[in-house]
Write an enzyme that holds these catalytic residues in place. Structure first.
Site, short mmCIF file in Angstrom:
data_model
loop_
_atom_site.label_atom_id
_atom_site.label_comp_id
_atom_site.label_asym_id
_atom_site.label_seq_id
_atom_site.Cartn_x
_atom_site.Cartn_y
_atom_site.Cartn_z
N ILE A 15 0.84 -1.20 0.00
CA ILE A 15 0.00 0.00 0.00
C ILE A 15 0.87 1.26 0.00
O ILE A 15 0.53 2.27 -0.61
CB ILE A 15 -0.98 0.00 1.20
CG1 ILE A 15 -2.04 1.10 1.06
CG2 ILE A 15 -0.27 0.11 2.52
CD1 ILE A 15 -3.10 0.82 0.04
N ALA A 16 2.02 1.20 0.68
CA ALA A 16 2.95 2.34 0.68
C ALA A 16 3.49 2.60 -0.73
O ALA A 16 3.65 3.75 -1.14
CB ALA A 16 4.10 2.08 1.65
N SER A 36 11.66 3.10 7.42
CA SER A 36 11.42 1.67 7.53
C SER A 36 12.16 1.18 8.78
O SER A 36 12.89 1.93 9.43
CB SER A 36 11.92 0.94 6.28
OG SER A 36 11.66 -0.45 6.37
N ARG A 37 11.96 -0.10 9.11
CA ARG A 37 12.66 -0.64 10.27
C ARG A 37 14.11 -0.99 9.94
O ARG A 37 14.89 -1.33 10.82
CB ARG A 37 11.91 -1.87 10.81
CG ARG A 37 10.64 -1.48 11.56
CD ARG A 37 9.83 -2.66 11.99
NE ARG A 37 9.20 -3.34 10.86
CZ ARG A 37 8.25 -4.26 10.98
NH1 ARG A 37 7.83 -4.61 12.18
NH2 ARG A 37 7.73 -4.84 9.91
N HIS A 79 -0.88 1.27 13.72
CA HIS A 79 -1.30 2.64 13.40
C HIS A 79 -1.30 3.56 14.63
O HIS A 79 -0.87 4.71 14.56
CB HIS A 79 -2.69 2.64 12.77
CG HIS A 79 -2.73 2.05 11.41
ND1 HIS A 79 -3.90 1.89 10.70
CD2 HIS A 79 -1.74 1.58 10.60
CE1 HIS A 79 -3.63 1.34 9.52
NE2 HIS A 79 -2.34 1.14 9.45
N LYS A 97 -6.50 3.14 6.43
CA LYS A 97 -7.61 2.49 7.09
C LYS A 97 -7.31 0.99 7.26
O LYS A 97 -6.49 0.46 6.50
CB LYS A 97 -8.89 2.68 6.27
CG LYS A 97 -8.72 2.03 4.91
CD LYS A 97 -9.51 2.63 3.84
CE LYS A 97 -9.08 2.12 2.52
NZ LYS A 97 -7.73 1.66 2.31
#
Length: 331
Positions: A15-16, A36-37, A79, A97
């Protein structure tokens, strides 16, 4: 000169990537940074989409002084923490969402945004699609009479394993939060605040909902019938009906470019179909709304306001209570 909105993207998943692609089609916007991680993941993602900076932690992105607003594209259970972090870093936030796992978490985010006078919005991109905007204009114009009923569904067949985010309760899995949010949000958009809900579901072996059906009552007196599914390919249609006829957004209504308006007067029936193109993959329209709001100094969008996000999250809580779906975030 129009202020260029400097975006950060938190997360590097599917989605990103879709949102980063849309920013390339968004006037007055640029991708300034990715978080990012791992710095490797951020660098690869950022390089693909022309970002200027790459952060190996979400906190570093939240603290980046060269970012105005952060899009949060992580799984649902993250989120709440991610949004609070970004707001505490002084950033406006667009949260994918479902906004959070429950209403309590949504209240935390919105309260902090209001305290800090920072913009926050739920990323319900469908509301900003040109076809949906036109459908709302038609309904509000009175052409189909007083709107009184919405029917909407969203379903596809998934063969993902139990560890996949769609079926894993630790990742906020289930049809409701992933797909049911669309029919619910559209019902609220066209008929007003939800005042009551009745729901039934078929559960998956992992304990999340495989498919859920729910009916809604609305403040203005209308009713909605909604369904979502991970085991059946449904028509994925949205129909808004009034006293004189109905507006239909057909297959994949959340991303459609086609509207049909049908009017019935006794034995006479008229029908017209319109094609209303979206820009690119469609996500640019919500990004443009965020930019507009930030430039005007707003902390919420009138199209996806805080109160409605809270009402929708509360409705999701009620549905989950009725079908016996709990997440660790509810404890």
């Amino acid at each position: 000169m129009t202020q260029v909105i400097r975006w950060g993207i938190l997360g590097t998943g599917k989605i990103a990537k879709a949102f980063a692609t849309a920013l390339q089609d968004t006037p007055g916007a640029k991708l300034a940074a990715v978080g990012s991680r791992s710095v490797d993941s951020a660098t690869k993602f950022g390089a693909d989409f022309g970002a200027e900076r790459f952060h190996g932690s979400y906190q570093a992105l939240a603290d980046d002084p060269e970012v105005d607003v952060i899009y949060i594209g992580t799984p649902h259970p993250m989120h709440h923490e991610n949004a609070l972090m970004c707001l505490n870093g002084g950033k406006a936030v667009l949260v994918e969402k479902s906004f959070t796992m429950n209403r309590r978490q949504a209240e935390d985010i919105i309260a902090l945004a209001r305290e800090k006078k920072l913009f926050v919005m739920e990323a319900m991109w469908t509301r900003f699609m040109p076809a949906v905007v036109e459908a709302k204009r038609i309904v509000d114009s009175g052409e189909i009479g007083k709107p009184a009923q919405v029917t909407a569904d969203f379903g596809f067949t998934s063969d993902a394993g139990p560890e996949h985010r769609l079926f894993n309760p630790e990742l906020g899995g289930g049809a409701l939060l992933d797909l049911g949010i669309y029919p619910l949000s559209m019902s609220s958009f066209f008929l007003g605040t939800v005042t009551g809900v009745k729901a039934q579901a078929e559960m998956a072996p992992t304990g999340v909902d495989m498919q859920t059906a729910f009916t809604l009552t609305h403040e203005g007196g209308g009713v909605s019938a909604c369904a979502c599914s991970l085991r059946s390919r449904t028509p994925t249609e949205l129909t808004i009906s009034g006293t004189k006829g109905f507006v239909r957004l057909s297959d994949r209504f959340h991303n459609t470019e086609t509207i049909t308006v049908t009017l019935v007067d006794g034995a006479a029936r008229s029908e017209r179909t319109m094609t209303i193109a979206r820009s690119g993959n469609g996500y640019t329209h919500e990004a443009q709304e965020v930019g507009r709001c930030i430039r005007e100094g707003l902390i919420e969008s009138p199209v996806m306001p805080h109160a409605e996000t809270l009402n929708i999250m509360g409705t999701l809580d009620s549905i989950r209570q009725q079908i016996g779906l709990r997440y660790s975030a509810d404890d």
